[in-house]
Design a protein around this motif. Structure first.
Motif, PDB file in Angstrom:
ATOM      1  N   TYR A 236      25.494  37.672 -56.148  1.00  0.00           N
ATOM      2  CA  TYR A 236      26.426  36.882 -56.785  1.00  0.00           C
ATOM      3  C   TYR A 236      27.043  37.400 -58.075  1.00  0.00           C
ATOM      4  CZ  TYR A 236      24.801  32.973 -53.834  1.00  0.00           C
ATOM      5  OH  TYR A 236      24.692  32.319 -52.581  1.00  0.00           O
TER       6      TYR A 236
ATOM      7  N   ASP B 215      27.046  36.531 -60.967  1.00  0.00           N
ATOM      8  CA  ASP B 215      26.199  36.782 -62.436  1.00  0.00           C
ATOM      9  C   ASP B 215      24.975  37.591 -62.277  1.00  0.00           C
ATOM     10  OD1 ASP B 215      24.207  35.790 -60.410  1.00  0.00           O
ATOM     11  OD2 ASP B 215      23.863  33.674 -61.776  1.00  0.00           O
TER      12      ASP B 215
ATOM     13  N   THR C  32      22.766  37.952 -59.869  1.00  0.00           N
ATOM     14  CA  THR C  32      21.535  37.594 -58.911  1.00  0.00           C
ATOM     15  C   THR C  32      21.639  38.205 -57.600  1.00  0.00           C
ATOM     16  OG1 THR C  32      21.641  35.477 -60.081  1.00  0.00           O
ATOM     17  CG2 THR C  32      20.414  35.573 -58.190  1.00  0.00           C
TER      18      THR C  32
ATOM     19  N   PRO D 283       9.899  30.086 -49.010  1.00  0.00           N
ATOM     20  CA  PRO D 283      10.177  29.281 -50.185  1.00  0.00           C
ATOM     21  C   PRO D 283      11.306  29.287 -50.869  1.00  0.00           C
ATOM     22  CG  PRO D 283       9.004  31.473 -50.818  1.00  0.00           C
ATOM     23  CD  PRO D 283       9.313  31.603 -49.295  1.00  0.00           C
TER      24      PRO D 283
ATOM     25  N   GLY E 203      14.730  29.375 -52.923  1.00  0.00           N
ATOM     26  CA  GLY E 203      15.277  30.447 -53.643  1.00  0.00           C
ATOM     27  C   GLY E 203      15.275  31.813 -52.879  1.00  0.00           C
ATOM     28  N   CYS E 204      14.701  31.768 -51.733  1.00  0.00           N
ATOM     29  CA  CYS E 204      14.469  33.128 -51.037  1.00  0.00           C
ATOM     30  C   CYS E 204      15.690  33.668 -50.426  1.00  0.00           C
ATOM     31  CB  CYS E 204      13.266  33.012 -49.955  1.00  0.00           C
ATOM     32  SG  CYS E 204      13.947  32.242 -48.433  1.00  0.00           S
TER      33      CYS E 204
ATOM     34  N   HIS F 130      12.683  24.987 -45.083  1.00  0.00           N
ATOM     35  CA  HIS F 130      11.308  25.351 -45.718  1.00  0.00           C
ATOM     36  C   HIS F 130      10.030  24.536 -45.305  1.00  0.00           C
ATOM     37  CE1 HIS F 130      12.797  22.691 -49.008  1.00  0.00           C
ATOM     38  NE2 HIS F 130      11.722  22.207 -48.697  1.00  0.00           N
TER      39      HIS F 130
HETATM   40  N1  ATP Z   1      26.453  30.436 -56.542  1.00  0.00           N
HETATM   41  C1  ATP Z   1      25.264  31.191 -57.064  1.00  0.00           C
HETATM   42  N2  ATP Z   1      25.432  31.921 -58.047  1.00  0.00           N
HETATM   43  C2  ATP Z   1      24.260  32.629 -58.478  1.00  0.00           C
HETATM   44  N3  ATP Z   1      23.191  32.649 -57.953  1.00  0.00           N
HETATM   45  C3  ATP Z   1      23.016  31.644 -56.854  1.00  0.00           C
HETATM   46  C4  ATP Z   1      24.042  31.079 -56.390  1.00  0.00           C
HETATM   47  N4  ATP Z   1      23.612  30.195 -55.163  1.00  0.00           N
HETATM   48  C5  ATP Z   1      22.468  30.518 -55.193  1.00  0.00           C
HETATM   49  N5  ATP Z   1      21.994  31.564 -56.077  1.00  0.00           N
HETATM   50  C6  ATP Z   1      20.557  32.400 -56.457  1.00  0.00           C
HETATM   51  O1  ATP Z   1      20.523  33.015 -55.095  1.00  0.00           O
HETATM   52  C7  ATP Z   1      19.199  32.980 -54.820  1.00  0.00           C
HETATM   53  C8  ATP Z   1      18.962  32.401 -53.275  1.00  0.00           C
HETATM   54  O2  ATP Z   1      19.512  31.090 -53.231  1.00  0.00           O
HETATM   55  P1  ATP Z   1      19.397  30.264 -51.869  1.00  0.00           P
HETATM   56  O3  ATP Z   1      20.124  29.086 -52.316  1.00  0.00           O
HETATM   57  O4  ATP Z   1      20.171  31.202 -50.651  1.00  0.00           O
HETATM   58  O5  ATP Z   1      17.943  30.088 -51.510  1.00  0.00           O
HETATM   59  P2  ATP Z   1      17.203  29.180 -50.433  1.00  0.00           P
HETATM   60  O6  ATP Z   1      15.786  29.963 -49.826  1.00  0.00           O
HETATM   61  O7  ATP Z   1      18.131  28.553 -49.480  1.00  0.00           O
HETATM   62  O8  ATP Z   1      16.620  27.976 -51.386  1.00  0.00           O
HETATM   63  P3  ATP Z   1      16.428  26.659 -50.983  1.00  0.00           P
HETATM   64  O9  ATP Z   1      15.205  26.314 -50.010  1.00  0.00           O
HETATM   65  O10 ATP Z   1      15.880  25.983 -52.298  1.00  0.00           O
HETATM   66  O11 ATP Z   1      17.618  25.782 -50.611  1.00  0.00           O
HETATM   67  C9  ATP Z   1      18.411  32.176 -55.700  1.00  0.00           C
HETATM   68  O12 ATP Z   1      17.845  32.716 -56.850  1.00  0.00           O
HETATM   69  C10 ATP Z   1      19.248  31.162 -56.276  1.00  0.00           C
HETATM   70  O13 ATP Z   1      19.056  30.884 -57.542  1.00  0.00           O
END
Ligand code: ATP
Length: 361
Positions: free
Chosen positions: A13, A15, A17, A38, A40-41, A193
């Motif tokens: 992303y 920022d 990440t 989990p 955030g994965c 999840h």
């Molecule tokens: N728009 C964004 N900008 C910056 N970081 C982001 C953005 N969207 C998601 N992230 C980060 O990217 C990582 C993956 O997020 P993602 O939403 O794909 O996980 P997830 O497995 O779907 O989680 P959940 O089960 O909580 O939905 C996390 O660390 C999240 O904080």
């Protein structure tokens, strides 16, 4: 030709990440694949990249042989269903379902035919004129599904579509979803999840952690043959012992030295002698014997019964071992009937090496 291919897909992303890295996956037509992991994965990010709502930073996404990396969402043969359904609250059911067809410029007569057919298939015909915001969670979920399917996508992408429903309704809609998928033969990629949902619905599960693919397997193999320490700890209820590889005893199996004695299991992956490894034992692979049981010199661990519980057809025994968390033995109640051990008693647990897996740590 695969319906969907992800080749070394990555997402960083703005920022900084790193949400997803080196994601490889090939999905057959008509397959039901779940992304499980989990919070955030990176599950949702990956799904959004397939839909085209999120750009990818590296790699390629191929749908039906065509590289769609630079193709906008509305021109991909995909449909996405969101957890919050994203319905237009003030519009009636018919209009909600018709919307995507109108956006794509489909003629009125064809729109009418397709909307009528999908509403009928999902049992929504009677509420076609009701406003979306006046409906139950289950009905809204079906409308979201109708809206995704009415555009006749090759791939339906579902982001925790059942997350907002209570347990009973969730089960009912899970069944409907599976039947519908089999009937339509559409490829489903499903984010969840909830382990039971992923294992119960899908042909294959992609287990993710920290933006990486840990394992891609059918549900049974995920249970019986975890390939990474993360999967061994995340899926099912494995007992895990850490140790050092003593010797690869024969093809496909390895012996570990652990603080609880020697242990042998199937080692499908390369494990080097002297290297650190874990052995994962499914909770229902453990046999329980009276103290002094000596039939095996390896794969036997002695402990003290902490609790014994029977709920329905499942018996659970928790056994304390020194210096680690208790071991949980789960079994059909029939196997528990002959077990005389009570709280505080010493027991010996053993298991068949073929049912445990050695994984490099
Ligand atoms: N728009 C964004 N900008 C910056 N970081 C982001 C953005 N969207 C998601 N992230 C980060 O990217 C990582 C993956 O997020 P993602 O939403 O794909 O996980 P997830 O497995 O779907 O989680 P959940 O089960 O909580 O939905 C996390 O660390 C999240 O904080």
């Amino acid at each position: 030709m695969h319906d969907l291919e992800l080749i070394q897909v990555g997402k960083v992303y703005d920022d900084g990440t790193t949400a997803v890295s080196n994601f490889d996956l090939a999905v057959e037509k008509g397959e039901f694949v779940a992304f499980l992991g989990p919070s955030g994965c990176g599950k949702t990010t990956t799904l959004r990249m397939i839909a085209g709502f999120e750009t990818i930073t590296s790699g390629d996404i191929i749908i039906k042989g065509r590289n769609v990396t630079d193709v906008p969402p509305e021109r991909r043969p995909t449909s996405m269903i969101f957890q919050n359904y994203a319905l237009f609250p003030h519009m009636n059911v018919w209009k909600n379902v018709e919307y995507g067809l109108a956006v794509r410029g489909i003629a009125a007569a064809e729109r009418k035919r397709r909307v009528g057919r999908i509403l009928e298939k999902l049992g929504l015909t009677d509420i076609a004129q009701h406003r979306a915001d006046r409906l139950s969670g289950g009905q809204r979920q079906r409308i979201a599904l109708a809206r995704g399917l009415v555009v006749e996508p090759d791939i339906l992408l579902l982001d925790e579509p059942l997350g907002a429903l209570d347990a009973n309704l969730r089960r009912i809609i899970q069944n409907e979803l599976k039947l519908l998928q089999t009937e339509l033969g559409i490829t489903f990629v499903f984010v969840t999840h909830a382990q039971s949902e992923a294992l119960g619905l899908s042909d294959r599960v992609v287990v993710m952690s920290n933006g990486k693919v840990e394992q891609i397997s059918d549900p049974r193999e995920l249970y019986t043959r975890p390939q990474t320490p993360f999967v061994a700890g995340f899926i099912g209820a494995n007992t895990i012992f850490e140790g050092t590889v003593a010797a690869p005893t024969r093809a496909g199996s390895a012996r570990l030295d652990t603080p609880f004695g020697p242990m042998e299991g199937v080692g499908p992956r390369e494990v080097a002698t002297g290297g650190k490894a874990i052995i994962a034992i499914p909770s229902d692979a453990l046999d329980v014997h009276p103290p002094g049981w000596q039939a095996m010199a390896h794969n036997r661990v002695e402990g003290t019964v902490l609790s014994r519980e029977i709920v329905g057809h499942v018996g659970t025994l928790r056994v304390a071992l020194p210096g680690r968390k208790p071991v949980q033995v789960e079994s059909h109640v029939d196997r528990f009937r002959d077990l005389t051990a009570r709280e505080g008693d010493t027991v010996v647990m053993s298991w068949d090496p073929a049912r445990s897996t050695v994984i490099a740590a």
